[in-house]
Design a protein around this motif. Structure first.
Motif, PDB file in Angstrom:
ATOM      1  N   ARG A   1       0.845  -1.183   0.000  1.00 42.27           N
ATOM      2  CA  ARG A   1       0.000   0.000   0.000  1.00 42.27           C
ATOM      3  C   ARG A   1       0.878   1.230   0.000  1.00 42.27           C
ATOM      4  O   ARG A   1       1.869   1.286   0.725  1.00 42.27           O
TER       5      ARG A   1
ATOM      6  N   ALA B   1       1.130   5.729  -1.459  1.00 40.53           N
ATOM      7  CA  ALA B   1       0.462   6.942  -1.924  1.00 40.53           C
ATOM      8  C   ALA B   1       0.809   7.121  -3.392  1.00 40.53           C
ATOM      9  O   ALA B   1       1.968   7.327  -3.754  1.00 40.53           O
TER      10      ALA B   1
ATOM     11  N   GLY C   1      -2.588  13.123  -4.721  1.00 38.76           N
ATOM     12  CA  GLY C   1      -2.221  11.923  -3.968  1.00 38.76           C
ATOM     13  C   GLY C   1      -3.442  11.099  -3.623  1.00 38.76           C
ATOM     14  O   GLY C   1      -4.470  11.650  -3.238  1.00 38.76           O
ATOM     15  N   SER C   2      -3.343   9.789  -3.775  1.00 41.96           N
ATOM     16  CA  SER C   2      -4.448   8.895  -3.412  1.00 41.96           C
ATOM     17  C   SER C   2      -3.861   7.612  -2.835  1.00 41.96           C
ATOM     18  O   SER C   2      -2.678   7.322  -3.010  1.00 41.96           O
ATOM     19  N   VAL C   3      -4.693   6.870  -2.147  1.00 41.10           N
ATOM     20  CA  VAL C   3      -4.248   5.607  -1.565  1.00 41.10           C
ATOM     21  C   VAL C   3      -4.367   4.511  -2.614  1.00 41.10           C
ATOM     22  O   VAL C   3      -5.387   4.421  -3.301  1.00 41.10           O
ATOM     23  N   ALA C   4      -3.339   3.692  -2.742  1.00 39.74           N
ATOM     24  CA  ALA C   4      -3.405   2.597  -3.713  1.00 39.74           C
ATOM     25  C   ALA C   4      -2.733   1.357  -3.154  1.00 39.74           C
ATOM     26  O   ALA C   4      -1.648   1.435  -2.567  1.00 39.74           O
ATOM     27  N   SER C   5      -3.393   0.238  -3.334  1.00 40.52           N
ATOM     28  CA  SER C   5      -2.776  -1.048  -3.036  1.00 40.52           C
ATOM     29  C   SER C   5      -2.008  -1.502  -4.265  1.00 40.52           C
ATOM     30  O   SER C   5      -2.356  -1.140  -5.383  1.00 40.52           O
TER      31      SER C   5
ATOM     32  N   GLU D   1     -10.512   8.648  -9.414  1.00 41.11           N
ATOM     33  CA  GLU D   1      -9.796   9.843  -9.856  1.00 41.11           C
ATOM     34  C   GLU D   1      -8.422   9.497 -10.426  1.00 41.11           C
ATOM     35  O   GLU D   1      -8.023  10.005 -11.472  1.00 41.11           O
TER      36      GLU D   1
ATOM     37  N   SER E   1      -7.549  -9.218   0.019  1.00 41.25           N
ATOM     38  CA  SER E   1      -8.878  -8.626   0.195  1.00 41.25           C
ATOM     39  C   SER E   1      -9.465  -8.140  -1.124  1.00 41.25           C
ATOM     40  O   SER E   1     -10.630  -7.744  -1.174  1.00 41.25           O
TER      41      SER E   1
ATOM     42  N   TYR F   1     -12.752 -10.278  -3.761  1.00 36.76           N
ATOM     43  CA  TYR F   1     -14.179 -10.197  -4.061  1.00 36.76           C
ATOM     44  C   TYR F   1     -14.505  -9.237  -5.204  1.00 36.76           C
ATOM     45  O   TYR F   1     -15.630  -9.203  -5.679  1.00 36.76           O
ATOM     46  N   TYR F   2     -13.528  -8.436  -5.652  1.00 36.58           N
ATOM     47  CA  TYR F   2     -13.811  -7.596  -6.826  1.00 36.58           C
ATOM     48  C   TYR F   2     -12.786  -7.780  -7.942  1.00 36.58           C
ATOM     49  O   TYR F   2     -12.760  -7.009  -8.890  1.00 36.58           O
TER      50      TYR F   2
END
Lengths: 273, 273
Positions: A44, A46, A60-64, A82, A140, A143-144
């Motif tokens: 994980r 930024a 900036g965004s959160v990304a796995s 975004e 996690s 499921y998608y």
């Protein structure tokens, strides 16, 4: 380990980590290796992209993420997000990954790496190859993982800024990063350190006294370990000293570390006379 | 609290948080308030700036911050740092702040906010005013707060992206953010939740049965609390239901929460007949 580039950085000689002049510098990981280990140790970060409206603000965004074989981050993102819309307009991007900060510690003393490059969609033909890699790193997402409006992206790393804490920083060559291996002891390190400090305090005093140039050491404790060696804090009448010792050969697992530690005790006792 | 904008968002009606039709929606914080609380609850984020060479890549770095009275982040940065050099060339920037992720939780279910704006140096005339604010939020900066090659910067927020977890996201008006107050219960929330779940499980069942439209509740536990109300997980024969209840009046401290909880028990018992 055969194709690992042999580019060990010698200690930089800062006050806290200085070695007495009669002790050879201990081998240590290159910044490229430290980066690769740091980035492989998380899933994980930024993600910074460039906004579409107004154009060109860094966002900036959160990304796995997961990593491909060359350490390029792989993302699995919603087409509606975004950062995805940003990357579609302009692929320039970076991923900031930080080491965990212990409770109460100064966050700016922890390591972090910024991987800078281009973020491009992975087409259908590449999807199967990255799907399992991504799932393994991000359970996690199961499921998608097969949602139709999610796509895989790869950040192809062009340059890397590494900051290992105060005063330890550099631009890392992207090819050196890509060809480095994460430290094989990364997962075992916590256990090795706990074991050494619980059961082998006396051996560590021997190391500091006879191998690390601090003959007046009264106590010592291990603070880190990697494939090339380990670091201790040696306590002497004049204060606390950061000390690094190299292994005779790079270690890839806990058993090899144990054998190296035993060999170093033998060396220390021999030098003690 | 008098000048707080009255713009409470009603629950969005997603499946996990639905209220039965005969229960009025409970007041809850606006996204502007949630953002302001989230950002005020941390002192470290990912600062995105634009690189100088090559020009214009978004560059993420770690930055400690404090907040001015309108929630604009204040930074104390080395003139030599990459992000400072970047901001000097182009002030466009953003700060990503994330809520802590509980161990084992899905990181994408946690809240985060991206504050987008312009990063400008604070001149000597403004330095004294921000110095103490910054020190209070970042005690570990005390030993370099007066270094000559460090300068204060302010990110003047122009727009905000808020993501509260899956499905709860919006662009937040920057003026609404600037005029919002962080939740006064933010620091007390963990203690309130622990106390309610340890000592007032029965009261929570009453709330769920008689005030929240789940008359078949068999057990309940509190999951969050803020100035306007609190959320519980109600367990019924048909499953687990996320439930929100509002306080009769907004609460600013633990004593007011206690009084509100007692009043709600009285209401629930009256409705139970």
């Amino acid at each position: 380990m055969a194709d690992r580039p042999m580019m060990h950085q010698v200690p930089s000689g800062d006050a806290s980590g200085s070695s007495p002049a009669d002790v050879a510098p201990a081998p240590e990981p290159t910044h490229a290796e430290r980066c690769r280990t740091l980035v492989a140790g998380s899933s994980r970060g930024a993600l910074s992209t460039l906004t579409t409206d107004p154009v060109g603000y860094p966002y900036g965004s959160v990304a796995s993420y997961a990593l491909d074989a060359r350490g390029n981050p792989l993302f699995f993102v919603s087409l509606m997000a975004e950062h995805t819309q940003n990357a579609i307009r302009d692929p320039r991007a970076s991923l900031l990954v930080t080491e965990p900060v212990p409770d109460g510690a100064d966050p700016l003393a922890s390591g972090r790496a910024t991987l800078i490059g281009r973020l491009d969609a992975i087409g259908e033909e590449g999807r199967a190859a990255v799907r399992d890699v991504y799932l393994a790193a991000n359970p996690s997402s199961a499921y998608y993982i097969d949602f139709g409006d999610f796509v895989f992206y790869r950040l192809t790393v062009e340059s890397i800024r590494y900051v290992g804490g105060y005063g330890r920083m550099s631009w890392v060559d992207s090819e050196a990063y890509a060809s480095s291996e994460p430290d094989p002891l990364a997962d075992a390190a916590v256990g090795i350190i706990e074991h050494m400090n619980a059961d082998h305090a006396e051996a560590q005093v021997l190391y500091c006294r006879h191998l690390a140039g601090h003959p007046d050491t009264t106590s010592a404790s291990m603070s880190s370990v990697d494939r090339y060696g380990f670091e201790m804090i040696a306590v002497t009448p004049t204060g606390r000293h950061a000390v690094r010792l190299g292994f005779p050969e790079p270690c890839t697992d806990g058993l090899q570390v144990r054998q190296a530690m035993v060999a170093l005790v033998t060396d220390a006792r021999r030098l003690a006379g």
